[in-house]
Design a protein around this motif. Structure first.
Motif, PDB file in Angstrom:
ATOM      1  N   UNK A   1       9.516 -11.957  18.267  1.00 13.16           N
ATOM      2  CA  UNK A   1      10.512 -12.906  17.747  1.00 13.16           C
ATOM      3  C   UNK A   1      10.259 -14.177  17.161  1.00 13.16           C
ATOM      4  N   UNK A   2       8.910 -14.761  17.437  1.00 15.34           N
ATOM      5  CA  UNK A   2       8.443 -15.718  16.780  1.00 15.34           C
ATOM      6  C   UNK A   2       7.372 -15.528  15.777  1.00 15.34           C
ATOM      7  N   UNK A   3       7.086 -14.229  15.812  1.00 15.11           N
ATOM      8  CA  UNK A   3       6.205 -13.782  14.553  1.00 15.11           C
ATOM      9  C   UNK A   3       6.856 -13.294  13.267  1.00 15.11           C
ATOM     10  N   UNK A   4       6.840 -14.327  12.196  1.00 17.71           N
ATOM     11  CA  UNK A   4       7.673 -14.287  11.214  1.00 17.71           C
ATOM     12  C   UNK A   4       6.877 -13.614   9.920  1.00 17.71           C
ATOM     13  N   UNK A   5       5.945 -12.817  10.204  1.00 18.63           N
ATOM     14  CA  UNK A   5       5.221 -11.978   9.367  1.00 18.63           C
ATOM     15  C   UNK A   5       6.100 -10.947   8.509  1.00 18.63           C
ATOM     16  N   UNK A   6       6.980 -10.542   9.182  1.00 17.06           N
ATOM     17  CA  UNK A   6       7.899  -9.577   8.459  1.00 17.06           C
ATOM     18  C   UNK A   6       8.723 -10.225   7.484  1.00 17.06           C
ATOM     19  N   UNK A   7       9.250 -11.484   7.764  1.00 13.75           N
ATOM     20  CA  UNK A   7       9.624 -12.365   6.499  1.00 13.75           C
ATOM     21  C   UNK A   7       8.975 -12.600   5.567  1.00 13.75           C
ATOM     22  N   UNK A   8       7.931 -12.875   5.617  1.00  8.42           N
ATOM     23  CA  UNK A   8       6.733 -13.147   4.642  1.00  8.42           C
ATOM     24  C   UNK A   8       6.720 -11.783   3.498  1.00  8.42           C
ATOM     25  N   UNK A   9       6.545 -10.686   4.438  1.00 16.15           N
ATOM     26  CA  UNK A   9       6.339  -9.503   3.577  1.00 16.15           C
ATOM     27  C   UNK A   9       7.712  -9.356   2.686  1.00 16.15           C
ATOM     28  N   UNK A  10       8.783  -9.385   3.214  1.00 16.47           N
ATOM     29  CA  UNK A  10      10.131  -9.184   2.478  1.00 16.47           C
ATOM     30  C   UNK A  10      10.073 -10.106   1.276  1.00 16.47           C
ATOM     31  N   UNK A  11       9.839 -11.331   1.449  1.00 15.59           N
ATOM     32  CA  UNK A  11       9.843 -12.381   0.457  1.00 15.59           C
ATOM     33  C   UNK A  11       8.901 -12.118  -0.734  1.00 15.59           C
ATOM     34  N   UNK A  12       7.184 -12.019  -0.186  1.00 15.91           N
ATOM     35  CA  UNK A  12       6.493 -11.393  -1.263  1.00 15.91           C
ATOM     36  C   UNK A  12       6.842 -10.178  -2.024  1.00 15.91           C
ATOM     37  N   UNK A  13       7.331  -9.288  -1.170  1.00 20.00           N
ATOM     38  CA  UNK A  13       7.650  -7.986  -1.667  1.00 20.00           C
ATOM     39  C   UNK A  13       8.722  -8.197  -2.934  1.00 20.00           C
ATOM     40  N   UNK A  14       9.497  -8.821  -2.757  1.00 20.30           N
ATOM     41  CA  UNK A  14      10.709  -9.314  -3.479  1.00 20.30           C
ATOM     42  C   UNK A  14      10.136  -9.682  -4.880  1.00 20.30           C
ATOM     43  N   UNK A  15       9.180 -10.960  -4.479  1.00 15.86           N
ATOM     44  CA  UNK A  15       8.573 -11.478  -5.712  1.00 15.86           C
ATOM     45  C   UNK A  15       7.695 -10.727  -6.442  1.00 15.86           C
ATOM     46  N   UNK A  16       6.938  -9.799  -5.752  1.00 17.43           N
ATOM     47  CA  UNK A  16       6.127  -8.745  -6.357  1.00 17.43           C
ATOM     48  C   UNK A  16       6.958  -8.010  -7.496  1.00 17.43           C
ATOM     49  N   UNK A  17       8.271  -7.517  -6.945  1.00 16.36           N
ATOM     50  CA  UNK A  17       9.140  -6.566  -7.805  1.00 16.36           C
ATOM     51  C   UNK A  17       9.464  -7.213  -8.685  1.00 16.36           C
ATOM     52  N   UNK A  18       9.856  -8.704  -8.712  1.00 13.12           N
ATOM     53  CA  UNK A  18      10.354  -9.220  -9.985  1.00 13.12           C
ATOM     54  C   UNK A  18       9.447  -9.423 -11.027  1.00 13.12           C
ATOM     55  N   UNK A  19       8.088  -9.608 -10.307  1.00 15.58           N
ATOM     56  CA  UNK A  19       7.127  -9.862 -11.522  1.00 15.58           C
ATOM     57  C   UNK A  19       6.756  -8.637 -12.111  1.00 15.58           C
TER      58      UNK A  19
END
Length: 430
Positions: free
Chosen positions: A319-337
């Motif tokens: 619950x306090x490990x937000x690595x899944x948030x990081x993966x989702x954010x950078x996954x979206x950025x990679x897609x838009x790139x």
């Protein structure tokens, strides 16, 4: 800069100790007591709810998001108590408090995605929305239409919501720095002099960011609400949204009453009193919201009869490990790139990123042939009549298939299911 920021605090020293000023009970002490008692009750209720989820941690993907959401009432209650107690530093506490709102909204989106994915083959939300036809955007952009089967749809929705978890902490940190240097000036409000201070610009950024996040959340919820039946999605959404709305609108009301109905006292300015009333109200409200969340995000949904209780440490860490948030954010950025680079899989819904054709409604839910005329091996040798029964296509985009259950009795007429084969062999959702 000609304008000067008026101080939120008086020069007189406030009552520094709860017990050190005699036995009298003034309004400040009464409020102090109520705020503290409500904060304690909220923490106890939320702690019990979280621990019940931790001891029945049977669905990691969903429950890690639920636990994050359950943290919202106690975090708001505790920070509001301190902002009431140390009212001269109210601004710092309020900026820290609202930052967790971004975490909660993002966690709720990921929870909805998990709910939807659970109804589709391959546990994929992208597969689940393959049946969705072109439709209008929600108000106020209902004149435009969108197609959810496009490759960019899920990435756009995720980024629309999760940009808030990036921008809101930045806005809070910037606001704290501006407050330290005396250039934030919340007390000026939104009058003509506000353009000389940082608060109006930070509020504008926050308003646009949270509006975009809530719009993305509502768009996705409206698209998949049929798949969410039985999961109490409206109650879950309201448990979060009502906290956001209550804290925002009551703060606006108290600010409007400041200087008119709310008058300064010896130790408190009108701003102090308005802020204190807002903090006290939040503390009281969080007791009820924590109980509402216990019901909306019930641990009973994940309780398995006779199963061994799980350790609490893994769920708490998740619950306090937000690595899944990081993966989702950078996954979206990679897609838009890749989208700006013109990569074919990002521009056409005909092909998926793995190079395979996108599935239609029937294919996504295991009731139609996959990849055109190329059939999976497990159905390639079936008779023509049986294929007509097992793989009848669907021509209705808006109908909903209820999630399959592992215990369904048959998959063929007159033939029992072979228990040695996995559920997905028969098109069962995972």
């Amino acid at each position: 800069m000609g304008a000067t920021c008026p101080s939120d605090n008086t020069q007189a020293t406030d009552q520094g100790s709860f017990w050190g000023n005699g036995a009298g009970w003034d309004a400040h002490k009464v409020g102090w007591t109520i705020a503290g008692a409500c904060a304690i009750v909220t923490v106890l209720i939320s702690t019990i709810t979280v621990l019940l989820h931790c001891r029945n941690y049977t669905n990691r993907r969903e429950q890690r998001q639920i636990i994050r959401i359950l943290y919202m009432p106690p975090i708001y209650a505790v920070i509001s108590f301190f902002s009431y107690r140390f009212f001269r530093s109210y601004t710092y506490y309020s900026l820290a408090e609202v930052a967790y709102e971004a975490v909660t909204i993002s966690a709720f989106l990921l929870l909805l995605i998990e709910y939807v994915a659970a109804t589709a083959v391959g546990h994929s939300a992208e597969n689940a929305i393959q049946r969705k036809d072109k439709r209008n955007l929600p108000i106020p952009f209902c004149c435009w239409r969108y197609r959810p089967t496009k490759p960019y749809f899920m990435y756009t929705v995720k980024w629309a919501v999760m940009q808030y978890v990036v921008l809101r902490p930045i806005v809070s940190i910037t606001g704290i720095v501006c407050q330290v240097y005396g250039v934030l000036c919340e007390s000026v409000g939104f009058g003509i002099n506000a353009i000389h201070f940082a608060n109006i610009y930070l509020e504008a950024i926050d308003f646009v960011s949270i509006t975009l996040a809530l719009y993305g959340l509502l768009l996705f919820y409206g698209l998949v609400r049929q798949e969410l039946e039985g999961r109490r999605p409206l109650a879950k959404f309201l448990a979060i949204k009502l906290i956001v709305m209550a804290t925002f609108y009551q703060s606006f009301i108290f600010d409007a009453l400041e200087g008119r109905v709310i008058k300064p006292s010896k130790f408190w300015t009108a701003t102090n009193i308005a802020d204190g009333l807002n903090a006290l109200t939040i503390c009281v409200e969080m007791v009820f919201f924590s109980m509402f969340m216990w019901w909306a995000y019930s641990p009973n949904e994940y309780t398995v009869a006779g199963a061994k209780k799980t350790s609490i440490w893994r769920p708490l860490w998740d619950s306090i490990n937000y690595w899944d948030f990081v993966l989702e954010i950078f996954g979206s950025l990679r897609f838009f790139f890749n989208y700006m680079r013109g990569k074919p899989s990002t521009h056409s819904s005909a092909m998926r990123e793995d190079g395979q054709p996108s599935m239609n409604f029937g294919q996504a839910f295991g009731v139609g042939p996959v990849y055109g005329n190329k059939l999976p091996l497990d159905i390639a040798n079936r008779s023509t009549m049986q294929l007509a029964v097992d793989m009848r296509p669907s021509y209705e985009e808006d109908i909903r298939l209820a999630p399959y259950h592992y215990g369904s009795p048959t998959h063929k007429r007159g033939q029992s299911r072979d228990s040695s084969l996995p559920p997905e062999h028969y098109g069962y959702a995972q």
